[in-house]
Scaffold this motif. Structure first.
Motif, PDB file in Angstrom:
ATOM      1  N   TYR A  41       0.854  -1.185   0.000  1.00 21.53           N
ATOM      2  CA  TYR A  41       0.000   0.000   0.000  1.00 21.53           C
ATOM      3  C   TYR A  41       0.886   1.229   0.000  1.00 21.53           C
ATOM      4  O   TYR A  41       2.097   1.129   0.225  1.00 21.53           O
ATOM      5  CB  TYR A  41      -0.914   0.011   1.241  1.00 21.53           C
ATOM      6  CG  TYR A  41      -0.142   0.151   2.542  1.00 21.53           C
ATOM      7  CD1 TYR A  41       0.405  -0.967   3.163  1.00 21.53           C
ATOM      8  CD2 TYR A  41       0.063   1.402   3.136  1.00 21.53           C
ATOM      9  CE1 TYR A  41       1.136  -0.848   4.329  1.00 21.53           C
ATOM     10  CE2 TYR A  41       0.797   1.519   4.302  1.00 21.53           C
ATOM     11  CZ  TYR A  41       1.333   0.397   4.893  1.00 21.53           C
ATOM     12  OH  TYR A  41       2.071   0.524   6.047  1.00 21.53           O
ATOM     13  N   ASP A  73       0.785   2.992  11.145  1.00 22.05           N
ATOM     14  CA  ASP A  73       1.269   2.579   9.828  1.00 22.05           C
ATOM     15  C   ASP A  73       2.048   1.269  10.000  1.00 22.05           C
ATOM     16  O   ASP A  73       2.865   1.150  10.915  1.00 22.05           O
ATOM     17  CB  ASP A  73       2.200   3.683   9.281  1.00 22.05           C
ATOM     18  CG  ASP A  73       2.639   3.407   7.850  1.00 22.05           C
ATOM     19  OD1 ASP A  73       2.140   2.445   7.250  1.00 22.05           O
ATOM     20  OD2 ASP A  73       3.484   4.179   7.348  1.00 22.05           O
ATOM     21  N   CYS A  74       1.776   0.289   9.149  1.00 21.43           N
ATOM     22  CA  CYS A  74       2.486  -1.005   9.250  1.00 21.43           C
ATOM     23  C   CYS A  74       3.998  -0.791   9.207  1.00 21.43           C
ATOM     24  O   CYS A  74       4.767  -1.467   9.898  1.00 21.43           O
ATOM     25  CB  CYS A  74       2.099  -1.931   8.102  1.00 21.43           C
ATOM     26  SG  CYS A  74       0.337  -2.173   7.890  1.00 21.43           S
ATOM     27  N   LEU A  75       4.409   0.184   8.367  1.00 26.46           N
ATOM     28  CA  LEU A  75       5.839   0.418   8.152  1.00 26.46           C
ATOM     29  C   LEU A  75       6.550   0.939   9.402  1.00 26.46           C
ATOM     30  O   LEU A  75       7.770   0.936   9.472  1.00 26.46           O
ATOM     31  CB  LEU A  75       6.027   1.410   6.990  1.00 26.46           C
ATOM     32  CG  LEU A  75       7.443   1.576   6.444  1.00 26.46           C
ATOM     33  CD1 LEU A  75       7.929   0.313   5.761  1.00 26.46           C
ATOM     34  CD2 LEU A  75       7.526   2.749   5.483  1.00 26.46           C
ATOM     35  N   ALA A  76       5.774   1.394  10.395  1.00 22.86           N
ATOM     36  CA  ALA A  76       6.399   1.887  11.620  1.00 22.86           C
ATOM     37  C   ALA A  76       7.218   0.783  12.300  1.00 22.86           C
ATOM     38  O   ALA A  76       8.215   1.067  12.957  1.00 22.86           O
ATOM     39  CB  ALA A  76       5.338   2.426  12.570  1.00 22.86           C
ATOM     40  N   LYS A  99      13.498   5.941   8.914  1.00 23.09           N
ATOM     41  CA  LYS A  99      13.085   5.781  10.309  1.00 23.09           C
ATOM     42  C   LYS A  99      14.212   6.208  11.253  1.00 23.09           C
ATOM     43  O   LYS A  99      13.992   6.930  12.223  1.00 23.09           O
ATOM     44  CB  LYS A  99      12.740   4.296  10.523  1.00 23.09           C
ATOM     45  CG  LYS A  99      12.261   3.962  11.890  1.00 23.09           C
ATOM     46  CD  LYS A  99      10.789   4.215  12.030  1.00 23.09           C
ATOM     47  CE  LYS A  99      10.317   3.780  13.389  1.00 23.09           C
ATOM     48  NZ  LYS A  99       8.922   4.095  13.591  1.00 23.09           N
ATOM     49  N   VAL A 148       4.777   0.614   0.280  1.00 25.18           N
ATOM     50  CA  VAL A 148       5.231  -0.250   1.371  1.00 25.18           C
ATOM     51  C   VAL A 148       4.952  -1.712   1.041  1.00 25.18           C
ATOM     52  O   VAL A 148       3.902  -2.028   0.483  1.00 25.18           O
ATOM     53  CB  VAL A 148       4.504   0.134   2.681  1.00 25.18           C
ATOM     54  CG1 VAL A 148       4.925  -0.778   3.812  1.00 25.18           C
ATOM     55  CG2 VAL A 148       4.756   1.584   3.026  1.00 25.18           C
ATOM     56  N   ILE A 184       4.697  -5.239   3.153  1.00 23.64           N
ATOM     57  CA  ILE A 184       4.735  -5.862   4.481  1.00 23.64           C
ATOM     58  C   ILE A 184       4.919  -7.367   4.285  1.00 23.64           C
ATOM     59  O   ILE A 184       4.011  -8.062   3.840  1.00 23.64           O
ATOM     60  CB  ILE A 184       3.446  -5.558   5.274  1.00 23.64           C
ATOM     61  CG1 ILE A 184       3.259  -4.054   5.421  1.00 23.64           C
ATOM     62  CG2 ILE A 184       3.465  -6.234   6.649  1.00 23.64           C
ATOM     63  CD1 ILE A 184       4.358  -3.334   6.174  1.00 23.64           C
TER      64      ILE A 184
END
Lengths: 242, 153
Positions: free
Chosen positions: A101, B147-150, A170, A109, A111
């Motif tokens: 997504y 957010d999943c990406l976190a 991040k 992204v 997952i």
């Protein structure tokens, strides 16, 4: 959306960056330092000599070569191609489990533990930058000793691809937060950008008018790969207009 | 009956797992130490970390040297070995979760929120089960990202 932005500005809250990359094709020498840096940074497994000879390698970034003219008057052009992080990504709507997504920062992204391995996304990607893991990853010694702990090892049965070095984004955010400051332009350097000796690649927030990448996009030389498909990539290629 | 046996088995198993019967409560309640005195990275780094034997011996060269567990500690020290502590918290590699302690400490999430009341435990036992549900619930309660990406990258 606009309302939210105004509210955020009033409160002095952090802006959501919109990540983009600009690649100057007139600077790229095709040295493949980015390819090596990417594999090393992102724990991309090696395929081995025999499999590589059959073209079964996995690279999150590759250098496409274009030849112009007739030998010996030949001109070669190089184009680094990674996941284009499309705003209208063809890979996203075909995923039956929402494993891929677009997030608020414009990243496409993937997952891994949500992925069930249908491979629809890889088949639907016009840039062929998604890879399915047919086998569990392996590294020939001593490469197995240099894995990056900040990046998950992807098991067999899932699709993987360039993340724009999401772990470095991040990390940069956390570092800025720890130092009590805003994220500055140039704080985030994906492995390919960091390793480019010709400084052909620039990464940053394209909504920040002072960022390097925003200035590159406004240079009038920028275009996108397979622009006519309407995928709206976040990777922009700069070249001299013919 | 069965559950009592099971409970006993669990307790003895987790106590036996550690090479030394380290008492958290003796250090925190009696000696007034903080979690971060030994788990130094909890506020500043990704991993909270387990202390080196050098840290233990800063005090235990002089303090409570006759206690049986401290004698065992000294034996490791004399052999110049680290104590092979067993981690009781952590994520499986297959979970593809990247957890960072520092931002949680900055958000003033108490250690006990994820690790239970370790201050009253002797040998630490896994008092809280970490699931994606518990992580997301806490993130939503604290208006943190979902957010999943976190976490998954």
């Amino acid at each position: 959306m606009a309302e939210q932005t105004a509210e955020q500005t009033e409160q002095g809250a952090e802006r959501t960056p919109q990540w983009a990359m600009a690649i100057d094709l007139d600077r790229c020498t095709g040295c493949e330092a980015c390819v090596v840096a990417c594999a090393s940074e992102n724990n991309v497994p090696t395929a081995g000599e025999d499999q590589a000879a059959m073209g079964r390698t996995k690279h999150w970034i590759r250098i496409d070569r274009y030849y112009e003219g007739e030998f010996p008057d030949i001109k070669v052009k190089y184009r680094p191609v990674m996941c284009q992080q499309c705003d209208e990504a063809p890979c996203e709507p075909v995923c039956p489990v929402n494993a891929t997504y677009q997030n608020a920062e414009g990243l496409n992204v993937q997952i891994y533990n949500r992925c069930i391995g249908t491979r629809y996304c890889a088949n639907n990607c016009p840039y062929t930058v998604r890879f399915f893991n047919w086998f569990a990853p392996e590294w020939a010694e001593p490469l197995n000793l240099q894995l990056n702990p900040d990046v998950s090892i992807r098991p067999s049965g899932v699709v993987e691809k360039c993340t724009f070095c999401a772990h470095k984004i991040k990390r940069a955010k956390l570092d800025a937060d720890a130092q009590g400051r805003e994220l500055a332009d140039g704080d985030v350097q994906p492995a390919c950008v960091q390793s480019c000796p010709a400084e052909a690649m620039v990464f940053g927030d394209m909504t920040d008018p002072d960022s390097k990448v925003a200035r590159q996009l406004g240079s009038g030389r920028s275009g996108q790969l397979l622009e006519s498909l309407g995928t709206k990539p976040r990777v922009f290629y700069l070249e001299k207009a013919d | 009956m069965h559950s009592a046996l099971l409970l006993l088995a669990v307790q003895t198993a987790s106590a036996a797992e550690q090479p030394i019967g380290f008492s958290h409560t003796a250090h925190i309640e009696k000696a007034s130490m903080q979690c971060t005195d030994c788990h130094e990275g909890a506020t500043s780094r990704d991993s909270a970390g387990l202390p080196s034997i050098r840290k233990c011996m800063l005090c235990h060269q002089f303090i409570a040297t006759d206690l049986p567990e401290v004698v065992r500690l000294s034996e490791y020290w004399e052999r110049k070995h680290e104590v092979p502590w067993e981690r009781i918290y952590g994520f499986a590699k297959t979970a593809a979760v990247q957890f960072r302690h520092a931002p949680h400490a900055r958000a003033e999430i108490a250690c006990s929120q994820c690790h239970g009341d370790v201050a009253s435990m002797t040998v630490a036992v896994k008092a809280v089960t970490h699931t994606m549900g518990s992580c997301i619930q806490c993130h939503r309660d604290n208006s943190a990202t979902d957010d999943c990406l976190a976490c998954h990258y």
